[in-house]
Each structure stands twice: as C-alpha cells, then as structure tokens.
Design a protein around this motif. Structure first.
Motif, PDB file in Angstrom:
ATOM      1  N   ALA A   1      14.019  40.509  -8.871  1.00  0.00           N
ATOM      2  CA  ALA A   1      13.015  39.783  -9.647  1.00  0.00           C
ATOM      3  C   ALA A   1      11.701  39.638  -8.878  1.00  0.00           C
ATOM      4  CB  ALA A   1      13.556  38.406 -10.033  1.00  0.00           C
ATOM      5  N   GLY A   2      11.615  40.278  -7.711  1.00  0.00           N
ATOM      6  CA  GLY A   2      10.386  40.231  -6.928  1.00  0.00           C
ATOM      7  C   GLY A   2      10.250  38.996  -6.056  1.00  0.00           C
ATOM      8  N   ARG A   3      11.354  38.295  -5.813  1.00  0.00           N
ATOM      9  CA  ARG A   3      11.322  37.072  -5.011  1.00  0.00           C
ATOM     10  C   ARG A   3      11.539  37.346  -3.521  1.00  0.00           C
ATOM     11  NH1 ARG A   3       8.680  33.281  -6.892  1.00  0.00           N
ATOM     12  NH2 ARG A   3       9.670  32.026  -5.324  1.00  0.00           N
ATOM     13  N   GLY A   4      11.718  38.581  -3.126  1.00  0.00           N
ATOM     14  CA  GLY A   4      11.874  38.909  -1.709  1.00  0.00           C
ATOM     15  C   GLY A   4      13.227  38.536  -1.157  1.00  0.00           C
ATOM     16  N   PRO A   5      13.322  38.454   0.170  1.00  0.00           N
ATOM     17  CA  PRO A   5      14.603  38.161   0.808  1.00  0.00           C
ATOM     18  C   PRO A   5      15.032  36.705   0.603  1.00  0.00           C
ATOM     19  CG  PRO A   5      12.877  38.268   2.457  1.00  0.00           C
ATOM     20  CD  PRO A   5      12.252  38.674   1.146  1.00  0.00           C
ATOM     21  N   THR A   6      16.332  36.484   0.742  1.00  0.00           N
ATOM     22  CA  THR A   6      16.908  35.141   0.631  1.00  0.00           C
ATOM     23  C   THR A   6      17.593  34.803   1.946  1.00  0.00           C
ATOM     24  OG1 THR A   6      17.249  35.387  -1.747  1.00  0.00           O
ATOM     25  CG2 THR A   6      18.542  33.693  -0.640  1.00  0.00           C
ATOM     26  N   HIS A   7      17.235  33.653   2.501  1.00  0.00           N
ATOM     27  CA  HIS A   7      17.811  33.198   3.766  1.00  0.00           C
ATOM     28  C   HIS A   7      18.583  31.907   3.542  1.00  0.00           C
ATOM     29  CE1 HIS A   7      15.352  36.034   6.033  1.00  0.00           C
ATOM     30  NE2 HIS A   7      14.347  35.669   5.272  1.00  0.00           N
ATOM     31  N   LEU A   8      19.454  31.601   4.491  1.00  0.00           N
ATOM     32  CA  LEU A   8      20.234  30.378   4.471  1.00  0.00           C
ATOM     33  C   LEU A   8      19.879  29.578   5.716  1.00  0.00           C
ATOM     34  CD1 LEU A   8      22.544  28.835   3.055  1.00  0.00           C
ATOM     35  CD2 LEU A   8      24.154  30.282   4.292  1.00  0.00           C
ATOM     36  N   ALA A   9      19.584  28.306   5.534  1.00  0.00           N
ATOM     37  CA  ALA A   9      19.280  27.426   6.669  1.00  0.00           C
ATOM     38  C   ALA A   9      20.066  26.131   6.487  1.00  0.00           C
ATOM     39  CB  ALA A   9      17.784  27.129   6.741  1.00  0.00           C
ATOM     40  N   TYR A  10      20.240  25.419   7.591  1.00  0.00           N
ATOM     41  CA  TYR A  10      21.061  24.215   7.582  1.00  0.00           C
ATOM     42  C   TYR A  10      20.293  23.014   8.115  1.00  0.00           C
ATOM     43  CZ  TYR A  10      24.935  27.391   6.825  1.00  0.00           C
ATOM     44  OH  TYR A  10      25.768  28.340   6.311  1.00  0.00           O
ATOM     45  N   ILE A  11      20.552  21.862   7.506  1.00  0.00           N
ATOM     46  CA  ILE A  11      19.965  20.598   7.952  1.00  0.00           C
ATOM     47  C   ILE A  11      20.599  20.192   9.284  1.00  0.00           C
ATOM     48  CG2 ILE A  11      19.806  18.126   7.445  1.00  0.00           C
ATOM     49  CD1 ILE A  11      19.730  18.948   4.443  1.00  0.00           C
TER      50      ILE A  11
ATOM     51  N   MET B   1       7.082  36.971  -0.657  1.00  0.00           N
ATOM     52  CA  MET B   1       7.877  35.888  -1.205  1.00  0.00           C
ATOM     53  C   MET B   1       9.230  35.861  -0.539  1.00  0.00           C
ATOM     54  SD  MET B   1       7.402  35.907  -5.256  1.00  0.00           S
ATOM     55  CE  MET B   1       5.817  35.889  -5.995  1.00  0.00           C
ATOM     56  N   THR B   2       9.707  34.656  -0.342  1.00  0.00           N
ATOM     57  CA  THR B   2      10.998  34.449   0.299  1.00  0.00           C
ATOM     58  C   THR B   2      11.651  33.236  -0.330  1.00  0.00           C
ATOM     59  OG1 THR B   2      10.160  35.317   2.386  1.00  0.00           O
ATOM     60  CG2 THR B   2      12.137  33.983   2.511  1.00  0.00           C
ATOM     61  N   THR B   3      12.974  33.241  -0.408  1.00  0.00           N
ATOM     62  CA  THR B   3      13.729  32.065  -0.848  1.00  0.00           C
ATOM     63  C   THR B   3      14.572  31.593   0.318  1.00  0.00           C
ATOM     64  OG1 THR B   3      13.821  32.866  -3.121  1.00  0.00           O
ATOM     65  CG2 THR B   3      15.431  31.192  -2.496  1.00  0.00           C
ATOM     66  N   VAL B   4      14.564  30.292   0.556  1.00  0.00           N
ATOM     67  CA  VAL B   4      15.411  29.698   1.586  1.00  0.00           C
ATOM     68  C   VAL B   4      16.344  28.711   0.905  1.00  0.00           C
ATOM     69  CG1 VAL B   4      15.503  28.277   3.670  1.00  0.00           C
ATOM     70  CG2 VAL B   4      13.682  29.984   3.397  1.00  0.00           C
ATOM     71  N   LEU B   5      17.637  28.952   1.049  1.00  0.00           N
ATOM     72  CA  LEU B   5      18.662  28.031   0.564  1.00  0.00           C
ATOM     73  C   LEU B   5      18.944  27.067   1.710  1.00  0.00           C
ATOM     74  CD1 LEU B   5      21.101  30.662  -0.990  1.00  0.00           C
ATOM     75  CD2 LEU B   5      19.194  29.473  -2.102  1.00  0.00           C
ATOM     76  N   LEU B   6      18.797  25.785   1.459  1.00  0.00           N
ATOM     77  CA  LEU B   6      18.977  24.782   2.508  1.00  0.00           C
ATOM     78  C   LEU B   6      20.240  23.981   2.235  1.00  0.00           C
ATOM     79  CD1 LEU B   6      17.702  23.399   5.028  1.00  0.00           C
ATOM     80  CD2 LEU B   6      16.676  21.765   3.410  1.00  0.00           C
ATOM     81  N   ALA B   7      21.183  24.055   3.159  1.00  0.00           N
ATOM     82  CA  ALA B   7      22.463  23.355   3.015  1.00  0.00           C
ATOM     83  C   ALA B   7      22.609  22.304   4.108  1.00  0.00           C
ATOM     84  CB  ALA B   7      23.609  24.353   3.095  1.00  0.00           C
ATOM     85  N   HIS B   8      23.559  21.415   3.907  1.00  0.00           N
ATOM     86  CA  HIS B   8      23.814  20.355   4.885  1.00  0.00           C
ATOM     87  C   HIS B   8      24.372  20.931   6.179  1.00  0.00           C
ATOM     88  CE1 HIS B   8      25.946  17.080   6.876  1.00  0.00           C
ATOM     89  NE2 HIS B   8      25.027  16.305   6.348  1.00  0.00           N
TER      90      HIS B   8
END
Length: 132
Positions: A33-43, A1-8
């Motif tokens: 919470a077992g959601r794995g790593p969190t990354h940041l990406a941009y539009i 599992m991975t979370t990607v935060l997507l910003a402008h």
C-alpha cells in the motif's frame, strides 16, 4: 514512509514471537500500500527500543501502539516513544492504541460475549471504574 508497531514487551520469548508473526502479517500489505517497511519496538527492555530505531528513520513514520487500553502506557510511554522516534528528524504520527479501535472492541465482544445474566454493578475503589 515507515510503520512502527509499539508493544509493551515481556521477558517471555513467546510474546516476542507472537508479535513478530503479527509484524510479518501486516508488513507485506502495508508495503504494497506504499507504507514502506514495518518495524517492531518495545516500551520495556525486552527488545528493540524506539530510540534504537530512531537513527534509521526519516520521512513519515506511523506509530501504532499495540496496547489494549488507553491507560498509563498510552498516555505516557507512547508519547515518549514518538519523541524518541522523531529525535533524528522523522515526522511521527501516532494513531490510537489498538485496543481503543472500534473494530477491536467489536471483535472482542464477538469472541467473548457478555454473559446471559445481568450482573449488579458495585462500586470500585478506583474513581470512574465499575466492577462487573
């Protein structure tokens, strides 16, 4: 599992610093919470783009748009980012843009309360939009 935060994205370096601090604040609780790593990406082209993250992703990915409105970027760029993230086999689930979340709306009203006087609504040049 991975979370990607997507910003402008923005050419102003303070923008990226603020978003990185946000990523750091949510990464630990999400990992716990077992959601794995969190990354940041941009539009926009001011940082890591979704297609650059795609090769390293597998399994379930949650895409959280850090956008304040469900406007153009939410309708066009977020689905495009989800397709890019899924290009190498990841299963991408997109959640509603941050600004569309009810708790965000409640919090913004508490920080910026409505003025004490009522303003008359007047027509806008954009259909479906009223100016206050």
């Amino acid at each position: 599992m991975t979370t990607v935060l997507l910003a402008h994205g923005s050419p102003d370096p303070r923008h990226a610093l603020a978003l990185e601090r946000l990523r750091e604040r949510v990464a630990v609780p999400l990992a716990e919470a077992g959601r794995g790593p969190t990354h940041l990406a941009y539009i926009e082209e001011y940082g890591t783009r979704p297609h650059e993250l795609a090769r390293g992703l597998s399994g379930e990915v949650t895409l959280l748009p850090l956008l304040l409105t469900p406007a153009f970027h939410s309708r066009v760029d977020v689905p495009a980012a989800a397709r890019e993230l899924a290009a190498h086999g990841a299963r991408v689930r997109t959640v509603p843009a941050l600004g569309g979340h009810p708790s965000c709306s409640r919090r913004s009203r508490s920080v910026c309360p409505a003025p004490a006087t009522t303003r008359r609504r007047r027509p806008s040049s954009s259909p479906g939009v009223e100016l206050r």
